[in-house]
Structures are given as structure tokens and as C-alpha cells.
Design a protein around this motif. Structure first.
Motif, mmCIF file in Angstrom:
data_model
loop_
_atom_site.group_PDB
_atom_site.id
_atom_site.type_symbol
_atom_site.label_atom_id
_atom_site.label_comp_id
_atom_site.label_asym_id
_atom_site.label_seq_id
_atom_site.Cartn_x
_atom_site.Cartn_y
_atom_site.Cartn_z
ATOM 1 N N PHE A 59 -46.302 37.488 -25.140
ATOM 2 C CA PHE A 59 -46.391 38.772 -25.840
ATOM 3 C C PHE A 59 -46.284 38.533 -27.340
ATOM 4 C CE2 PHE A 59 -44.282 39.651 -21.732
ATOM 5 C CZ PHE A 59 -45.242 40.483 -21.167
ATOM 6 N N ILE A 60 -46.850 39.477 -28.092
ATOM 7 C CA ILE A 60 -46.749 39.362 -29.551
ATOM 8 C C ILE A 60 -46.277 40.683 -30.165
ATOM 9 C CG2 ILE A 60 -48.527 37.565 -29.793
ATOM 10 C CD1 ILE A 60 -50.130 40.151 -30.972
ATOM 11 N N ALA A 61 -45.678 40.543 -31.343
ATOM 12 C CA ALA A 61 -45.380 41.701 -32.189
ATOM 13 C C ALA A 61 -46.309 41.574 -33.380
ATOM 14 C CB ALA A 61 -43.923 41.656 -32.642
ATOM 15 N N ALA A 62 -47.091 42.620 -33.648
ATOM 16 C CA ALA A 62 -48.044 42.566 -34.765
ATOM 17 C C ALA A 62 -47.777 43.703 -35.743
ATOM 18 C CB ALA A 62 -49.466 42.645 -34.244
ATOM 19 N N ASP A 63 -47.851 43.328 -37.030
ATOM 20 C CA ASP A 63 -47.649 44.283 -38.109
ATOM 21 C C ASP A 63 -48.973 44.336 -38.868
ATOM 22 O OD1 ASP A 63 -46.464 45.926 -39.958
ATOM 23 O OD2 ASP A 63 -45.549 44.282 -41.096
#
Ligand SMILES: CC(C)(COP(=O)(O)OP(=O)(O)OC[C@H]1O[C@@H](n2cnc3c(N)ncnc32)[C@H](O)[C@@H]1OP(=O)(O)O)[C@@H](O)C(=O)NCCC(=O)NCCS
Length: 184
Positions: A59-63
Motif C-alpha cells: 500500500f502507498i500513501a500519496a500526497d
């Protein structure tokens, strides 16, 4: 608006792979030195390239479409067939640490695993950090690890089903990417 409310949490796609590998390289190089940066980025690459998709969640967190955090869960097989995954590794970009992204990414990953029917999550790391996201130290005599642990106090688990973690029994094996005593 705070960073977390605009952050996008999602499962990775193949296009994200180079950015994920370089995130692990830069974060671990900065926090633990060049050798660890190389080792953990190789682990991320091997997990992405060598693991059957049924055995891996990344999973990724993207800004604003920039990847600022990433986390891997890969399958552990126990003799009694309980559906379990190990969290390893996780990283948040150095410029974005300490803002709650790591905790939110772990919570997101665990809730997705739960939705897919996983019963238990394990990890191997610093209890001071992982206690904050629901993990508790477990005995490697009760719940076996795939390799001999150099830091047994770092063997941690949490139930995702409500059942006791001690239901995991017998020999434990991990995916090929983690089958290297240097990680244990
Ligand atoms: C560890 C890491 C993923 C945490 O992500 P983060 O976004 O900085 O953490 P958060 O802001 O969500 O912090 C969550 C909680 O953990 C605490 N915490 C953060 N890093 C910690 C650490 N290294 N040790 C102990 N506690 C830690 C925070 O103080 C916070 O506590 P609180 O909820 O009581 O306020 C990130 O700092 C990182 O990538 N570090 C380098 C790589 C690494 O060590 N990865 C983990 C091992 S695989």
C-alpha cells in the motif's frame, strides 16, 4: 487543511514500483546508513518482483500523487493454515515523518487485510513503535518465526479476527523475498 485529510491511501500498482523502491532506499539510508538502505530497498524490490500476487499487499500513501509512504504485508504460512501476514517493511519519507502518516498507513493496511479475511498480522521490529498500532510482543516458542530471531523481543503480533493469536501453530514459512537470515 492537515496533511492526513488530503492524503490518498491505496494499493500499489505496477507503475508505482520504482518510486516505492527508491523511497525505501532513501528513508533507510538516511535513518540507518547506506548498507541498510541497500538491503531494505532490495527487499522491497524482491517483494514486488518475486511474490505471487495472492501473497502480497503493498500500500502507498500519496500526497498530490507523490508517494510519501509505503508498506508491505506478505503471507506467512503456518502448519494449521491460519491466514496470516507479516508487516515488513514500512517507510515514510523523511520530510513527512512525525505527522501521523506511518500510523495511518499501518491502520489502513491492517483494515484492508481484515477485509480480505486475514486473521492475524505479525511483524518484527521496535515494540515501542509497533505497540502504538496494536501489536504486542509474542513468544517465538508459542508462535514460531520462519528463522531464528536475533531480537526475540521484536517478534510482535495482533489478531484481526478476535481469535487468540496462539491459534497459529506449527512450523512457519515466509515468502522467498524474506527467506534470508539477514532480515531476522
Ligand atoms: C517508523 C515510521 C514508519 C513512522 O512513521 P511516521 O509517519 O513518522 O510516524 P507517525 O507520525 O505516524 O507516528 C505514530 C506514533 O509512533 C511514534 N513513533 C514514530 N516513530 C517512532 C520510532 N522510531 N520509535 C518509537 N515511536 C515512534 C510517534 O511518536 C507517534 O506516537 P503517538 O501516536 O503517541 O504520537 C517512519 O518514521 C520511518 O519511515 N522511519 C524510518 C524507517 C523505519 O524505521 N521503518 C520501520 C521499521 S521497518
Amino acid at each position: 487543511m492537515d496533511t492526513l485529510s488530503t492524503m490518498d491511501f491505496r494499493r500499489h500498482t505496477q507503475n508505482d514500483s520504482p518510486a516505492i523502491v527508491s523511497l525505501f532506499k532513501s528513508v533507510f539510508t538516511k535513518s540507518e546508513g547506506e548498507a541498510e538502505g541497500t538491503l531494505i530497498s532490495q527487499l522491497a524490490k524482491d517483494l514486488l518482483e518475486k511474490t505471487d500476487e495472492r501473497d502480497l499487499y503493498c500500500f502507498i500513501a500519496a500526497d498530490n500523487s507523490q508517494i510519501v509512504g509505503s508498506i508491505f504485508f506478505s503471507r506467512l504460512n503456518f502448519e494449521n493454515g491460519i491466514d496470516s501476514f507479516i508487516l515488513a517493511p514500512v517507510a515514510v519519507h523523511n520530510d513527512h515523518q512525525g505527522k501521523g502518516i506511518g500510523k495511518a498507513l499501518i491502520d489502513y493496511g491492517l483494515s484492508e487485510l481484515k477485509k480480505k479475511g486475514a486473521s492475524v498480522a505479525l511483524t518484527y521490529g521496535d515494540p515501542a513503535f509497533y505497540n502504538k498500532v496494536g501489536f504486542r510482543t509474542i513468544s517465538s516458542e508459542t508462535v514460531k518465526a520462519p528463522f531464528t530471531l536475533s531480537q526475540p523481543k521484536g517478534w510482535l503480533g495482533q489478531s484481526l479476527s478476535g481469535d487468540s493469536i496462539e491459534t497459529l501453530s506449527g512450523k512457519c514459512t515466509c515468502v522467498e523475498a524474506l527467506s534470508d537470515p539477514r532480515y531476522w
